[in-house]
Write an enzyme that holds these catalytic residues in place. Structure first.
Site, PDB file in Angstrom:
ATOM      1  N   LYS A 111      19.094   5.085  10.319  1.00 27.39           N
ATOM      2  CA  LYS A 111      18.806   5.911  11.498  1.00 27.39           C
ATOM      3  C   LYS A 111      20.088   6.535  12.053  1.00 27.39           C
ATOM      4  CE  LYS A 111      14.393   5.285  11.752  1.00 27.39           C
ATOM      5  NZ  LYS A 111      13.495   6.340  11.350  1.00 27.39           N
ATOM      6  N   LYS A 194      10.584   6.846  -2.662  1.00 26.01           N
ATOM      7  CA  LYS A 194       9.565   6.326  -1.742  1.00 26.01           C
ATOM      8  C   LYS A 194       8.741   7.438  -1.105  1.00 26.01           C
ATOM      9  CE  LYS A 194       9.043   3.863   2.524  1.00 26.01           C
ATOM     10  NZ  LYS A 194       9.636   3.885   3.848  1.00 26.01           N
ATOM     11  N   LYS A 197       6.413   9.475   5.294  1.00 29.99           N
ATOM     12  CA  LYS A 197       6.055  10.647   6.103  1.00 29.99           C
ATOM     13  C   LYS A 197       7.268  11.286   6.759  1.00 29.99           C
ATOM     14  CE  LYS A 197       4.149   7.398   9.400  1.00 29.99           C
ATOM     15  NZ  LYS A 197       3.325   6.419   8.754  1.00 29.99           N
TER      16      LYS A 197
END
Ligand code: ADP
Ligand code: TRP
Length: 331
Positions: A111, A194, A197
């Site tokens: 992040k 992977k 979304k």
């Protein structure tokens, strides 16, 4: 019979990765275990959704849970923020979580890299909130995809640390779990490892996608210019295509394309057409149920209320006992 807990953040429609990594196990596990499945709306606040988006996404995930076969009579289906007890346990766990270990968490580091403009304390303490979700029901098993393994390891650390600090054997050590198989990671259509979304829109297929959209996305999937020498390592895009096919197509279909690949005659266009049709066959019943459920607000309201009531009974009991162990006593 085990106590099972898992949650999914409401950030939009669920994709095939969510289904095979988590939801499919939820549906199977509800038959023989005491299951708590929730929509992790506290967790989704790290990205600051608008109130309308937040509510809409919670509804979407609830509808998709039900459409995929979760039964509110068998499992406890609830919304995380309907359980303020979770917030209390989170606060208590944070007193015992060290900044260093939270900063070392892979998802936190990711992040910092991807959204440096919004590195908030909620992101840092994401693992303690997730641990609170799990141990609030004193769960043993947590059906999740492979990407959640490290969070489960941290949950065990926090549960053990609590037990040691207060010399109790109160919280069990929960494990990441996939019903009947190893933990799963469904790859993306864009050649990435992977399906997710948060990646670009051509990476994922959603359970709610129409047949036309599914065909378009699959036909655009990344491959390569064809097998030069079948003995050479395959490109990631092609590995992904075969991997996806193994989930949706019959074994003889997979063998057929494996054979054409080995003989150097594969036409990726044919393989993609087949894969798209097999995915459509798989998702169509879910999509039809979703449309019916989304229109039934009164049923959704009933499901959420029943879930909140059952989940709160379990959570309140744990928090009461934790408060006692810690030494919060009434005069
Ligand atoms: P996303 O990565 O798309 O944001 P989430 O983080 O909300 O998805 O994941 C919800 C659940 O679905 C988790 O249990 C996660 O492990 C699982 N999951 C997500 N993507 C995949 C994938 N590609 N393969 C397997 N499981 C996945
Ligand atoms: N971290 C999970 C994800 O991103 C969602 C989640 C929140 C969760 N709390 C949980 C999963 C508790 C399992 C158990 O997908």
């Amino acid at each position: 019979m085990d106590i099972v807990v898992s949650g999914i953040r409401p950030t939009g429609n669920l994709h095939l990765g969510n289904y095979f990594g988590a939801l499919k196990s939820f549906v199977k596990m509800q038959e023989e275990n005491q299951c708590f499945f929730f929509i992790a709306d506290y967790h989704s606040l790290t990205t600051h959704p608008t109130p309308a988006d937040l509510h809409g996404n919670v509804k979407t995930v609830l509808v998709e849970f039900l459409a995929c076969g979760l039964d509110p009579e068998k499992a406890t289906l609830y919304i995380q923020s309907d359980l303020p007890e979770t917030a209390e346990l989170y606060l208590l766990l944070n007193m015992n979580a060290y900044i260093g270990e939270l900063e070392r968490c892979t998802s936190f580091k990711e992040k910092i890299r991807t959204q440096p403009q919004n590195v908030n304390a909620g992101l840092l303490t994401y693992p303690t909130l997730m641990a609170a979700d799990i141990i609030i029901h004193r769960a043993a098993k947590v059906p999740v995809g492979k990407d959640q393994e490290q969070h489960l390891e941290m949950t065990r650390t926090f549960a053990n640390r609590f037990n040691r600090l207060y010399s109790v054997d109160f919280f069990p050590e929960p494990v990441a779990f996939n019903f009947g198989e190893n933990l799963v990671k469904i790859p993306g259509l864009d050649g990435s490892l992977k399906m997710s979304k948060s990646e670009n829109e051509n990476n994922s297929i959603f359970l709610a996608d129409s047949p036309e959209v599914i065909r378009k996305k699959v036909m655009k999937a990344v491959t390569d210019s064809g097998p030069v020498d079948p003995g050479q390592p395959r490109s990631q895009g092609v590995i992904n295509l075969f991997d996806l096919m193994s989930y949706f197509s019959a074994p003889d279909v997979v063998n057929h394309f494996e054979g054409t690949y080995q003989s150097g005659n594969i036409r990726y266009g044919d393989m993609k057409k087949q894969l798209a049709e097999d995915i459509i066959l798989f998702t169509t019943p879910f999509r039809e149920k979703m449309m019916a459920l989304a229109a039934d607000e009164s049923y959704l309201k009933k499901v959420a209320a029943l879930g909140a009531e059952k989940a709160r009974a379990s959570a309140a009991k744990t928090v009461r006992e934790v408060r006692e162990i810690i030494g919060f006593k009434s005069f």
